[in-house]
Write a protein that holds these residues in place. Sequence first.
Motif, PDB file in Angstrom:
ATOM      1  N   SER A 140       0.836  -1.200   0.000  1.00 43.77           N
ATOM      2  CA  SER A 140       0.000   0.000   0.000  1.00 43.77           C
ATOM      3  C   SER A 140       0.871   1.250   0.000  1.00 43.77           C
ATOM      4  CB  SER A 140      -0.902  -0.006   1.235  1.00 43.77           C
ATOM      5  OG  SER A 140      -1.511   1.254   1.414  1.00 43.77           O
ATOM      6  N   LEU A 141       0.308   2.335  -0.519  1.00 40.82           N
ATOM      7  CA  LEU A 141       0.998   3.626  -0.448  1.00 40.82           C
ATOM      8  C   LEU A 141       1.030   4.176   0.967  1.00 40.82           C
ATOM      9  CD1 LEU A 141      -0.281   5.349  -3.709  1.00 40.82           C
ATOM     10  CD2 LEU A 141       2.074   4.706  -3.188  1.00 40.82           C
ATOM     11  N   VAL A 142       0.223   3.618   1.848  1.00 37.98           N
ATOM     12  CA  VAL A 142       0.226   4.015   3.256  1.00 37.98           C
ATOM     13  C   VAL A 142       1.063   3.005   4.024  1.00 37.98           C
ATOM     14  CG1 VAL A 142      -1.166   4.467   5.292  1.00 37.98           C
ATOM     15  CG2 VAL A 142      -2.053   5.034   3.023  1.00 37.98           C
ATOM     16  N   PRO A 143       2.259   3.381   4.492  1.00 37.15           N
ATOM     17  CA  PRO A 143       3.128   2.421   5.179  1.00 37.15           C
ATOM     18  C   PRO A 143       2.480   1.912   6.460  1.00 37.15           C
ATOM     19  CG  PRO A 143       4.320   4.430   4.598  1.00 37.15           C
ATOM     20  CD  PRO A 143       2.864   4.708   4.397  1.00 37.15           C
ATOM     21  N   HIS A 144       2.658   0.640   6.721  1.00 43.59           N
ATOM     22  CA  HIS A 144       2.095   0.032   7.919  1.00 43.59           C
ATOM     23  C   HIS A 144       3.096   0.124   9.065  1.00 43.59           C
ATOM     24  CE1 HIS A 144      -0.064  -2.791  10.476  1.00 43.59           C
ATOM     25  NE2 HIS A 144       1.092  -3.386  10.703  1.00 43.59           N
ATOM     26  N   ASP A 145       2.631   0.610  10.207  1.00 42.35           N
ATOM     27  CA  ASP A 145       3.440   0.646  11.431  1.00 42.35           C
ATOM     28  C   ASP A 145       4.796   1.298  11.216  1.00 42.35           C
ATOM     29  OD1 ASP A 145       1.501  -0.437  12.950  1.00 42.35           O
ATOM     30  OD2 ASP A 145       2.314  -2.468  12.984  1.00 42.35           O
ATOM     31  N   ASP A 146       4.866   2.329  10.386  1.00 44.38           N
ATOM     32  CA  ASP A 146       6.127   3.042  10.201  1.00 44.38           C
ATOM     33  C   ASP A 146       5.858   4.544  10.208  1.00 44.38           C
ATOM     34  OD1 ASP A 146       8.614   3.988   9.647  1.00 44.38           O
ATOM     35  OD2 ASP A 146       8.958   2.775   7.866  1.00 44.38           O
ATOM     36  N   PRO A 147       5.818   5.141  11.408  1.00 41.45           N
ATOM     37  CA  PRO A 147       5.488   6.565  11.506  1.00 41.45           C
ATOM     38  C   PRO A 147       6.579   7.479  10.983  1.00 41.45           C
ATOM     39  CG  PRO A 147       6.058   5.685  13.659  1.00 41.45           C
ATOM     40  CD  PRO A 147       6.011   4.513  12.723  1.00 41.45           C
ATOM     41  N   THR A 148       7.731   6.922  10.546  1.00 37.29           N
ATOM     42  CA  THR A 148       8.772   7.766   9.957  1.00 37.29           C
ATOM     43  C   THR A 148       8.424   8.161   8.530  1.00 37.29           C
ATOM     44  OG1 THR A 148      10.046   5.891   9.097  1.00 37.29           O
ATOM     45  CG2 THR A 148      10.506   6.588  11.357  1.00 37.29           C
ATOM     46  N   LEU A 149       7.435   7.493   7.931  1.00 34.73           N
ATOM     47  CA  LEU A 149       7.112   7.744   6.532  1.00 34.73           C
ATOM     48  C   LEU A 149       5.682   8.240   6.375  1.00 34.73           C
ATOM     49  CD1 LEU A 149       8.659   4.695   4.628  1.00 34.73           C
ATOM     50  CD2 LEU A 149       9.458   7.046   4.594  1.00 34.73           C
ATOM     51  N   LEU A 150       5.537   9.279   5.565  1.00 35.60           N
ATOM     52  CA  LEU A 150       4.198   9.760   5.234  1.00 35.60           C
ATOM     53  C   LEU A 150       3.552   8.833   4.213  1.00 35.60           C
ATOM     54  CD1 LEU A 150       2.319  12.183   5.816  1.00 35.60           C
ATOM     55  CD2 LEU A 150       3.264  13.271   3.777  1.00 35.60           C
ATOM     56  N   PHE A 151       4.322   8.508   3.157  1.00 42.46           N
ATOM     57  CA  PHE A 151       3.856   7.584   2.133  1.00 42.46           C
ATOM     58  C   PHE A 151       4.974   6.610   1.788  1.00 42.46           C
ATOM     59  CE2 PHE A 151       1.505  11.575   1.037  1.00 42.46           C
ATOM     60  CZ  PHE A 151       0.236  11.124   1.346  1.00 42.46           C
ATOM     61  N   CYS A 176      -3.413  10.724  -7.084  1.00 42.56           N
ATOM     62  CA  CYS A 176      -4.693  10.869  -6.386  1.00 42.56           C
ATOM     63  C   CYS A 176      -5.493   9.571  -6.403  1.00 42.56           C
ATOM     64  CB  CYS A 176      -5.510  11.999  -7.016  1.00 42.56           C
ATOM     65  SG  CYS A 176      -4.743  13.623  -6.879  1.00 42.56           S
ATOM     66  N   SER A 177      -5.558   8.929  -7.548  1.00 43.53           N
ATOM     67  CA  SER A 177      -6.374   7.725  -7.672  1.00 43.53           C
ATOM     68  C   SER A 177      -5.821   6.587  -6.833  1.00 43.53           C
ATOM     69  CB  SER A 177      -6.462   7.300  -9.141  1.00 43.53           C
ATOM     70  OG  SER A 177      -7.087   8.307  -9.915  1.00 43.53           O
ATOM     71  N   PHE A 178      -4.515   6.385  -6.872  1.00 40.95           N
ATOM     72  CA  PHE A 178      -3.933   5.279  -6.107  1.00 40.95           C
ATOM     73  C   PHE A 178      -3.983   5.554  -4.607  1.00 40.95           C
ATOM     74  CE2 PHE A 178      -2.189   3.812 -10.149  1.00 40.95           C
ATOM     75  CZ  PHE A 178      -2.340   2.433 -10.022  1.00 40.95           C
ATOM     76  N   LEU A 179      -3.824   6.810  -4.198  1.00 41.32           N
ATOM     77  CA  LEU A 179      -3.944   7.122  -2.771  1.00 41.32           C
ATOM     78  C   LEU A 179      -5.358   6.837  -2.274  1.00 41.32           C
ATOM     79  CD1 LEU A 179      -1.854  10.412  -2.483  1.00 41.32           C
ATOM     80  CD2 LEU A 179      -1.360   8.236  -1.364  1.00 41.32           C
ATOM     81  N   ILE A 180      -6.352   7.234  -3.053  1.00 40.74           N
ATOM     82  CA  ILE A 180      -7.737   6.981  -2.650  1.00 40.74           C
ATOM     83  C   ILE A 180      -8.020   5.475  -2.647  1.00 40.74           C
ATOM     84  CG2 ILE A 180     -10.161   7.319  -3.279  1.00 40.74           C
ATOM     85  CD1 ILE A 180      -9.265  10.059  -4.462  1.00 40.74           C
ATOM     86  N   ALA A 181      -7.520   4.771  -3.658  1.00 41.21           N
ATOM     87  CA  ALA A 181      -7.718   3.319  -3.718  1.00 41.21           C
ATOM     88  C   ALA A 181      -7.090   2.627  -2.519  1.00 41.21           C
ATOM     89  CB  ALA A 181      -7.132   2.764  -5.014  1.00 41.21           C
ATOM     90  N   ASP A 182      -6.019   3.206  -1.989  1.00 37.16           N
ATOM     91  CA  ASP A 182      -5.350   2.636  -0.814  1.00 37.16           C
ATOM     92  C   ASP A 182      -5.910   3.176   0.493  1.00 37.16           C
ATOM     93  OD1 ASP A 182      -3.764   0.906  -2.183  1.00 37.16           O
ATOM     94  OD2 ASP A 182      -1.936   2.080  -2.069  1.00 37.16           O
TER      95      ASP A 182
END
Length: 871
Positions: free
Chosen positions: A26-37, A287-293
Motif C-alpha cells: 500500500s501507499l500508506v506504510p504500515h506501522d512506520d510513523p517515519t514515513l508519510l507515504f 490521487c487515484s492510487f492514494l484513494i484506492a489505498d
Amino acid sequence: MNSAEIREKFLKFFESKGHQIVASSSLVPHDDPTLLFTNAGMNQFKDVFLGFDKRPYSRATTAQKCVRAGGKHNDLENVGYTARHHTFFEMLGNFSFGDYFKLDAIKYAWELLTEVYKLPSDRLWVTVYAEDDEAYDIWHKVIGMPADRIVRIGDNKGARYASDNFWMMGDTGPCGPCTEIFYDHGEHVPGGPPGSPDEDGDRYIEIWNNVFMQFNRDENGTMHPLPKPSVDTGMGLERITAVLQHVNSNYDIDLLQNLVKAAARETNSADMSSPSLRVLADHIRACSFLIADGVIPGNEGRGYVLRRIIRRAIRHGYKLGARAAFFHRMVPDLVTEMGSAYPEIVSGQNRVVETLKQEEDRFFATIEHGMAILEGELAAMRGKGVFNGETAFRLHDTYGFPLDLTADICRERGVTVDTAGFEVAMNRQKEQARAAGKFKMSAALEYEGPATTFHGYEKLEYKGKVLALYKEGSQVQQLAEGDQGVVVLDETPFYAESGGQVGDRGVLQSAQGIFEVDDTQKIQATVFGHQGVLKTGTLKVGDAVTAKVDVVARKRTMRNHSATHLMHKALREVLGDHVQQKGSQVDPDKTRFDFVHNQPLSDEEIRRVEKIVNAEILDNVDCVHRVMPIAEAQKLGAVMLFGEKYGEEVRVIDIGSSRELCGGTHVRRTGDIGLFTIVAEGGVAAGVRRVEAITGDVAVAYMQGMETALGGVAGTLKVQPSDVHARVYSILDQVRQLEREIALLKSKQVASQGDSLIDKAEAAKGAKVLAATLEDADVNALRATMDKLRDRLKSAVVVLASVGGGKVTLIAGVTPDLTSKVKAGELVNMVAQQVGGKGGGRPDMAQAGGTEPEKLPEALASVRAWVEQRL
C-alpha cells in the motif's frame, strides 16, 4: 516495448534468478510513523533488513507504487516543470535478504540492461561510493566497464555518510554504499557525466541504483551493522521506459502520453505541450492510487497532502479553461493503462471517481473567488516583490488554496510568497492541526534477546520468565517497589496492542513481588512489552512469574472485537461494498469503527445493522480460526483490511458469516457476545464515518439505564413508556404554538412603542432624527419597527436599540433621500463602538451589537450631532 511489457520483463527476469515476485504494498506504510507515504521499493521490507521480520524467501522482486509529495521526500513543486519529477511513480526493484551481495547484484543489473533490454553497453556509465573499492573492481575487472566510465562519488575527508552514493531511506533506518547506473542520451543533449560540473543536464540520466545494505542508522546518527549484508535496488519504470522508447522526457512515454491525451480531452486543450497537461497526467495517478489505498482528502496528515495534489490539479485544469468538475473523468483512462498491473485501482474505480468528484465540486465552488483575489494582488505587484503572507493565508483559510498552490501560481509570475507571514497568520488559528510531528517515530526500546511466545488465544494465565526490564526507557536488571517499567517475558498470555485491539492488562506475580500491568505493547514484531508499575517487592531479570490477564477486561474486549467483524460485514451489506475500514479501536468498554462512507447513517440503517449482528449472535455458531498461506486465504475470500501488514502465513477468522484476516482475540461462539447495540454515529473526516458500539454486560447495563430514564420520563408525563414519543411531540407542538403567540404579542407591544416614538423624532437641518430604545424587542421586531418609522417619517435617520442578556442590539435606518450624505453602516458602527461593539451594512439599513449596555443612553444621545455634521 511499452511500459507494461518493460515492467513484466523486469519481474520475470528476476523470477528466473530465484526471486519471489511480491505484490506492491500500500501507499500508506504500515506501522512506520517515519514515513508519510511509501516512497521506495524497500519500505515493505524494512523489518526484514533490520532482522525483525523473516520471510520464506531470501530474494524478492517488486514493481512498487510510490508517492513523493509530502515530508522530506517532496517533489510536488517540480512536477510539471521538469522532465522527470513525479508525485506518483513506479519503482522496479530486486532485493537480497542476506543472500547474494555486490557481485551478483551488479551482474544481474548488467545482464538485464544489455541482454534483455538490449541497451548498448557503450552508452552506460556507473558511479560507486568513493571508498567502495570492491564495487569498483567488480565493474572494472568482472563486467569490463572501462575505467573512464566509472566515477567515484563521495568525500573522503570526513563527510563519510553525506554523499550521493551513500543511500539512506530517511534520517533513520537501513543504509549503505550504492552504485548507480546512468544512460548517455548522446552529444545532441546538453549535460556532463556524473560527478562533473555539468552533471545536472539531461544527457546522462540515472536509471538504476543498487544499494548495498550494511547499516542501520539510529536517531543519534550511529551506524549499526545489519545482521546480514543485503541488497536493495530501485529503477524507476518511467525513466527506463523513456530510455527504451528513445524519448528524453518521462511524459513522452506511452503510459503518460495516454494520460496527457485524456487530460487534453477533458479540458478541451489543443496545446499538447502544455505543462498543465503533464501535471494532470501525473496527479491523476497519485490521487487515484492514494484513494484506492484508503486515503481520504482531509485537513491534516496524508489526507491534507492528497487534498493539495487534487487542488493543484484542479487549478491547472482551471488554467486550461475548465470551470466544472473534470478530473474524475480521467480515472477510466488510468484504469485502462494500469489496471492489469494493479487490480486495486480496478476494484476501487467507482469510489475513486466519487471521491474526486466530491472534492472537485467543493473546490470549484470557491476557486473563482480565490483566483480573482490572487490575480488582483499579482497584477498590482507586476512581477516584483513578495506576495503578502496574510493574503496567502486568507486564500488558504477562506478559499481552500494550499500554500504551495499559491506559491506555484506566484512562481509562474516571478513572485515569491512571504511564507513567514503565512505561518504567523496560521499560528493564530488555534484549531489548525500541524501534521509534521504526527509521523515522527518515538524512540524504541533496544532489545536483542529471544522473541516472546504468545499463549493468549488458549490461556489467560501462564508461567514465564523475565527476559528484560526497562525503567525510563533504559534497560535495567531490577525494578523496585513503586517503579514504573516495562517487562519482557519469554512466554505470555497477554495480548500486545495490534490491529486496533488494545493490549491486555493484569498482573505478573513472582515470589518476590507483584507487577501490575496496565498495557501491553510490541517492542518488536514478536517481542511483547508489559507496561505498568511494581506494586510490591522487587522484580529481577531471570525471575519466574505467573502472568495473569484481567479476565473481565479481556472477555469484554473479545466480545467487542468479534462484534466488530460482524458489524463490518453488516455495514457492507446495508450500505454497499464501498465500505472500507479506516481504523478501529477495540477495548473493554466499546468498539469504535471508522469506515469509508459519504453520508450519515439513517436511524433505519443503524437498526438494520443492529438486527443483522444480533441475528448472527442468536445463531450461536462456533468461531473458527485457521492459519494458512495468504494466497489460500485470498482464494477463500477473506477480507484483508486496509493498512494491515500480512506475511506469507496468515490467521483467518470465521465469525458467523464474516471471514477476515485477524490476529486478535475472539469469542468461541457468536452467542458469547450476548447483545450488540450502536450507541453513537458521526463523521470524523470527509468521506469517513465513525460508529461506536457496545456488547455483553456493558450493553445490558446501557439498556437498563435507558429503560430507567424512559420510565422516569413516562412517569413525569403520566403515560405508558410506549406513549412517551407521541406525548413529547404533542407537548412540543403546544410549546411552539405558545411561542408564536408570545412573539405576536411582543410584536404588537413593540409596534405600539414604535407608534409612540413618532412624536419624539427631532428636526435636524430639514430631516428628522430619532434614536430610541425599545423594550423586549428582538432583531425582527427592530427591523419591522424601523420600516414603519421610515415610511411614516418620510425623510429621516433612525437608530433603534434593545437590550437583552447583557448585550445590545442596534439597527440604523436612513431614508433614500439622505443616503448620499448619511450612511447607515457608518452611523451604526459609530454607536456600536461606544457600547463595546462594531457593525456595518448597507447605506439605507445596517445592524450592529455591543456588550456594554450601561453606555447605551450616552451613545444614543450622540446620534443627532453626528447626523447634523453630515447633512
